[in-house]
Design an enzyme around this catalytic site. Structure first.
Site: not given
Ligand code: CP
Length: 302
Positions: A51-52, A80, A101, A129
């Site tokens: 999603r993100t 590396k 991320r 998040h």
């Molecule tokens: N909600 C969320 O962070 O989903 P993903 O891990 O799929 O990005």
């Protein structure tokens, strides 16, 4: 908000958060606008995501920006031995903004300290998040008509669930009452509870979800975060702690909505998906509008 990093939800004031929610409403009404033509967005995902990453990329594409990046650090020069600092310094030559991320708590803050271009934290370990929080706030405001004075129940892994940490902090600005349901070993960390106490708000802790479901305006289910456990036996003990089914929703308030940041494993039975209270797939859709609002604001075109 031009050039302002988003690392933790409290980096943005309540007013800035509200502005983003309002702007997301505009993008929901008109999602395709060519306002980021010529901009490049980098998405660096050192940890899996559906999603993100895809909603950021969809948001950028619908606004006319180009997207570069990687979905697996093993396909980059990190494999590396390249450091995070060198990766960020290099990618900042190629992009106007970096969405990152990373599995390590604090990595996004570190990246923002070395980066000449703005950094958006797309999740750092079990820490924060914040873009998920904004879309959660958007979903709550849209379904309840307000963010004020709500009863919000969080269920599941409150220790490692970064979405819970960020959203709890954000909701302390809105006189929320918190109902915290978790196994004893997965309680909300004390530093997050301190944010609640500092605002003189109430929280109640439970190990069973029935009472919390009866009281909630929002039921925020979460996955037990297998990847954060150091001991697999401990995960096995708690992995089926909470499974939401149709019967459990029978005692819920009429206005109640079920949210989940997703992915789910087994904590919401599929039979719940057809219930009008289930809102988690719409919640994921809202992520596009919020991320359009973020990209447009931080790049200074809105
Ligand atoms: N909600 C969320 O962070 O989903 P993903 O891990 O799929 O990005």
């Amino acid at each position: 908000m031009k050039n302002k990093n988003l690392i933790a939800i409290y980096d943005y004031t309540r007013e800035e958060q509200t502005r983003l929610l309002d702007l997301a409403e505009e993008f929901e009404r008109e999602p395709v606008q060519n306002i980021l033509n010529g901009y490049v967005v980098a998405t660096l995902f050192f940890e899996p995501s559906t999603r993100t990453r895809l909603s950021f990329e969809s948001a950028a594409n619908r606004l006319g920006a180009r997207v570069i990046g990687f979905t697996d650090s093993a396909s980059s020069s990190v494999k590396k031995g390249e450091s995070l600092k060198d990766t960020i310094l290099t990618v900042s030559n190629y992009a106007d903004i970096i969405v990152m991320r990373h599995p390590r708590d604090g990595s996004a803050r570190y990246a923002s300290e070395v980066s000449p271009v703005p950094i958006i934290n797309a999740g750092d370990g079990a820490n924060q998040h914040p873009t998920q929080t904004l879309l959660d706030m958007y979903s709550i405001r849209k379904t309840q008509g307000t963010l004020e004075n709500l009863q919000v129940a969080f269920v599941g892994d409150l220790k490692y669930g970064r979405t819970v940490h960020s959203l709890t902090m954000a909701l302390t600005n809105y006189k929320t009452t918190f109902h915290l349901v978790s196994p004893g070993e997965l309680k909300l960390p004390s530093y997050v509870k301190t944010h609640i106490k500092e605002k003189d708000l109430k929280y109640h802790q439970y190990t069973n979800m029935d009472e919390a479901i009866r009281k909630a305006d929002i039921l925020y289910m979460t996955r037990i975060q297998k990847e954060r456990f150091s001991d697999p036996i401990e995960y096995e003990r708690v992995k089926n702690a909470y499974i939401l089914n149709k019967e459990l929703l029978e005692n819920a308030k009429e206005n109640m909505k079920v949210l989940h940041p997703l992915p789910r494993v087994n904590e919401i039975s599929e039979e719940v998906d057809a219930n009008p209270m289930a809102y988690y797939f719409r919640q994921a859709e809202n992520g596009v509008y919020i991320r359009q609002a973020l990209l447009a604001s931080i790049l200074g075109v809105k």
